[in-house]
Design a protein around this motif. Sequence first.
Motif, PDB file in Angstrom:
ATOM      1  N   LEU A 154       0.833  -1.206   0.000  1.00 45.77           N
ATOM      2  CA  LEU A 154       0.000   0.000   0.000  1.00 45.77           C
ATOM      3  C   LEU A 154       0.865   1.253   0.000  1.00 45.77           C
ATOM      4  N   LEU A 155       1.952   1.229   0.760  1.00 45.41           N
ATOM      5  CA  LEU A 155       2.860   2.375   0.782  1.00 45.41           C
ATOM      6  C   LEU A 155       3.537   2.568  -0.568  1.00 45.41           C
ATOM      7  N   VAL A 156       4.014   1.491  -1.160  1.00 43.23           N
ATOM      8  CA  VAL A 156       4.663   1.580  -2.475  1.00 43.23           C
ATOM      9  C   VAL A 156       3.664   2.007  -3.541  1.00 43.23           C
ATOM     10  N   PHE A 157       2.414   1.570  -3.413  1.00 40.52           N
ATOM     11  CA  PHE A 157       1.375   1.956  -4.377  1.00 40.52           C
ATOM     12  C   PHE A 157       1.135   3.461  -4.357  1.00 40.52           C
ATOM     13  N   SER A 158       1.160   4.055  -3.171  1.00 39.23           N
ATOM     14  CA  SER A 158       0.988   5.517  -3.083  1.00 39.23           C
ATOM     15  C   SER A 158       2.156   6.241  -3.741  1.00 39.23           C
ATOM     16  N   PHE A 159       3.367   5.746  -3.550  1.00 39.74           N
ATOM     17  CA  PHE A 159       4.530   6.352  -4.205  1.00 39.74           C
ATOM     18  C   PHE A 159       4.442   6.224  -5.722  1.00 39.74           C
ATOM     19  N   LEU A 160       3.972   5.074  -6.191  1.00 39.88           N
ATOM     20  CA  LEU A 160       3.854   4.858  -7.636  1.00 39.88           C
ATOM     21  C   LEU A 160       2.836   5.803  -8.255  1.00 39.88           C
ATOM     22  N   LEU A 161       1.714   5.998  -7.589  1.00 37.13           N
ATOM     23  CA  LEU A 161       0.712   6.926  -8.102  1.00 37.13           C
ATOM     24  C   LEU A 161       1.245   8.354  -8.152  1.00 37.13           C
ATOM     25  N   LEU A 162       1.982   8.761  -7.131  1.00 36.52           N
ATOM     26  CA  LEU A 162       2.570  10.100  -7.125  1.00 36.52           C
ATOM     27  C   LEU A 162       3.575  10.269  -8.253  1.00 36.52           C
ATOM     28  N   SER A 163       4.362   9.239  -8.536  1.00 38.23           N
ATOM     29  CA  SER A 163       5.341   9.330  -9.620  1.00 38.23           C
ATOM     30  C   SER A 163       4.655   9.407 -10.982  1.00 38.23           C
ATOM     31  N   ILE A 164       3.599   8.631 -11.165  1.00 35.43           N
ATOM     32  CA  ILE A 164       2.855   8.685 -12.432  1.00 35.43           C
ATOM     33  C   ILE A 164       2.222  10.056 -12.616  1.00 35.43           C
ATOM     34  N   GLY A 165       1.684  10.612 -11.536  1.00 41.85           N
ATOM     35  CA  GLY A 165       1.106  11.948 -11.631  1.00 41.85           C
ATOM     36  C   GLY A 165       2.118  13.009 -11.998  1.00 41.85           C
ATOM     37  N   ALA A 166       3.302  12.941 -11.371  1.00 46.28           N
ATOM     38  CA  ALA A 166       4.360  13.893 -11.727  1.00 46.28           C
ATOM     39  C   ALA A 166       4.812  13.714 -13.166  1.00 46.28           C
ATOM     40  N   GLY A 167       4.819  12.468 -13.643  1.00 42.80           N
ATOM     41  CA  GLY A 167       5.192  12.218 -15.032  1.00 42.80           C
ATOM     42  C   GLY A 167       4.210  12.774 -16.039  1.00 42.80           C
ATOM     43  N   GLY A 168       2.968  12.999 -15.632  1.00 45.04           N
ATOM     44  CA  GLY A 168       1.996  13.582 -16.548  1.00 45.04           C
ATOM     45  C   GLY A 168       1.931  15.091 -16.496  1.00 45.04           C
ATOM     46  N   ILE A 169       2.229  15.682 -15.323  1.00 47.61           N
ATOM     47  CA  ILE A 169       2.090  17.135 -15.165  1.00 47.61           C
ATOM     48  C   ILE A 169       3.357  17.873 -15.564  1.00 47.61           C
ATOM     49  N   ARG A 170       4.479  17.463 -15.051  1.00 50.58           N
ATOM     50  CA  ARG A 170       5.704  18.258 -15.169  1.00 50.58           C
ATOM     51  C   ARG A 170       6.205  18.442 -16.597  1.00 50.58           C
ATOM     52  N   PRO A 171       6.170  17.443 -17.485  1.00 50.76           N
ATOM     53  CA  PRO A 171       6.706  17.695 -18.822  1.00 50.76           C
ATOM     54  C   PRO A 171       5.764  18.471 -19.741  1.00 50.76           C
ATOM     55  N   CYS A 172       4.488  18.590 -19.377  1.00 51.08           N
ATOM     56  CA  CYS A 172       3.493  19.172 -20.286  1.00 51.08           C
ATOM     57  C   CYS A 172       2.981  20.528 -19.843  1.00 51.08           C
ATOM     58  N   SER A 173       3.170  20.882 -18.582  1.00 50.13           N
ATOM     59  CA  SER A 173       2.528  22.087 -18.064  1.00 50.13           C
ATOM     60  C   SER A 173       3.036  23.342 -18.755  1.00 50.13           C
ATOM     61  N   LEU A 174       4.340  23.508 -18.859  1.00 54.03           N
ATOM     62  CA  LEU A 174       4.900  24.718 -19.463  1.00 54.03           C
ATOM     63  C   LEU A 174       4.561  24.810 -20.950  1.00 54.03           C
ATOM     64  N   ALA A 175       4.674  23.696 -21.671  1.00 53.30           N
ATOM     65  CA  ALA A 175       4.357  23.705 -23.106  1.00 53.30           C
ATOM     66  C   ALA A 175       2.872  23.937 -23.338  1.00 53.30           C
ATOM     67  N   PHE A 176       2.031  23.363 -22.485  1.00 55.00           N
ATOM     68  CA  PHE A 176       0.587  23.573 -22.625  1.00 55.00           C
ATOM     69  C   PHE A 176       0.229  25.028 -22.362  1.00 55.00           C
ATOM     70  N   GLY A 177       0.909  25.668 -21.412  1.00 52.96           N
ATOM     71  CA  GLY A 177       0.669  27.087 -21.171  1.00 52.96           C
ATOM     72  C   GLY A 177       1.085  27.946 -22.347  1.00 52.96           C
ATOM     73  N   ALA A 178       2.204  27.586 -22.996  1.00 51.91           N
ATOM     74  CA  ALA A 178       2.641  28.346 -24.167  1.00 51.91           C
ATOM     75  C   ALA A 178       1.680  28.176 -25.336  1.00 51.91           C
ATOM     76  N   ASN A 179       1.026  27.015 -25.431  1.00 52.14           N
ATOM     77  CA  ASN A 179       0.044  26.802 -26.503  1.00 52.14           C
ATOM     78  C   ASN A 179      -1.151  27.740 -26.408  1.00 52.14           C
ATOM     79  N   GLN A 180      -1.452  28.234 -25.217  1.00 51.75           N
ATOM     80  CA  GLN A 180      -2.617  29.102 -25.038  1.00 51.75           C
ATOM     81  C   GLN A 180      -2.423  30.479 -25.670  1.00 51.75           C
TER      82      GLN A 180
END
Length: 286
Positions: A154-180
């Motif tokens: 359960l502890l490792v599962f929470s870490f895995l979810l946090l890592s997947i979330g960071a992998g979706g937000i961090r590389p796209c946020s700045l580029a998505f903002g520039a697209n606006q």
Amino acid sequence: MKEEMVEYFPLSQMEDSEKQTSSHSSPIPIKSRKKGGLITMPFIIANEALENVASYGLLPNMTNYLMGEYRMGFTTTQNLLFFWSAATNFLPIVGAVVADSYLGRFLTIGLGSIFSFLGSAVLWLTAMIPKARPPACNQTGQACKSTTGPQYMLLVFSFLLLSIGAGGIRPCSLAFGANQFDKGGSDPNKQKVLESFFAWYYTSTIVSVLIALTGIVYLQDRLGWKIGFGIPAILMFLSALFFFLASPFYIKQKVRSNVFASFIQVIVIACKNRKLRYPSHNSDYH
């Protein structure tokens, strides 16, 4: 000559029929909602900033949490945190490929926000539910019980979810903002608006990390793990909520090419051309 039969209609009836015909053939255009621009900037910046506060605020005190509540050894704790940090730093590469090739930046950021919220919520549950952690050691001299398999998973599962979330937000946020701000026109103020967006984006990133390393850590030390992990979970919920609330205002560019498929094509063509003869003249190499 035969007289042609002409049928006459009242003028009012003809006008009504013309209105009905025109309404069916050429509908009245509806003014489209304005998309992109400065109205989207607070939502995109808030999404990234709240994610930074929630994720970076969990790492500094995690050693104390694992060694104190889960009674892990120092080596086991550091190995677990190392793999968590490695996954968090590697998955943004995967997230960038997925966003550019399959899902698009909006959907990737949205899914990343949901995964980050779920990860922080599961980690908060490990502090709220007593059975999610090993029981406290009694003072009768008996040996303390170690972490069980389901508790560790359960502890490792929470870490895995946090890592997947960071992998979706961090590389796209700045580029998505520039697209606006990319509307295809030659706006003389576009450069200034982009510079303003980048300045606010990086400023919010620095401030959010500073708050995470001071404010969240202070709450964990003073108010305990339940509140210290509950605040990041609430922040991640607000991050996802604010991002989806501004969905009608975003410019959502469609995926135009598959980066992974193009990379595979290069490898295939290189394998096919491996038996080609080199030019006989040395001048052809220059």
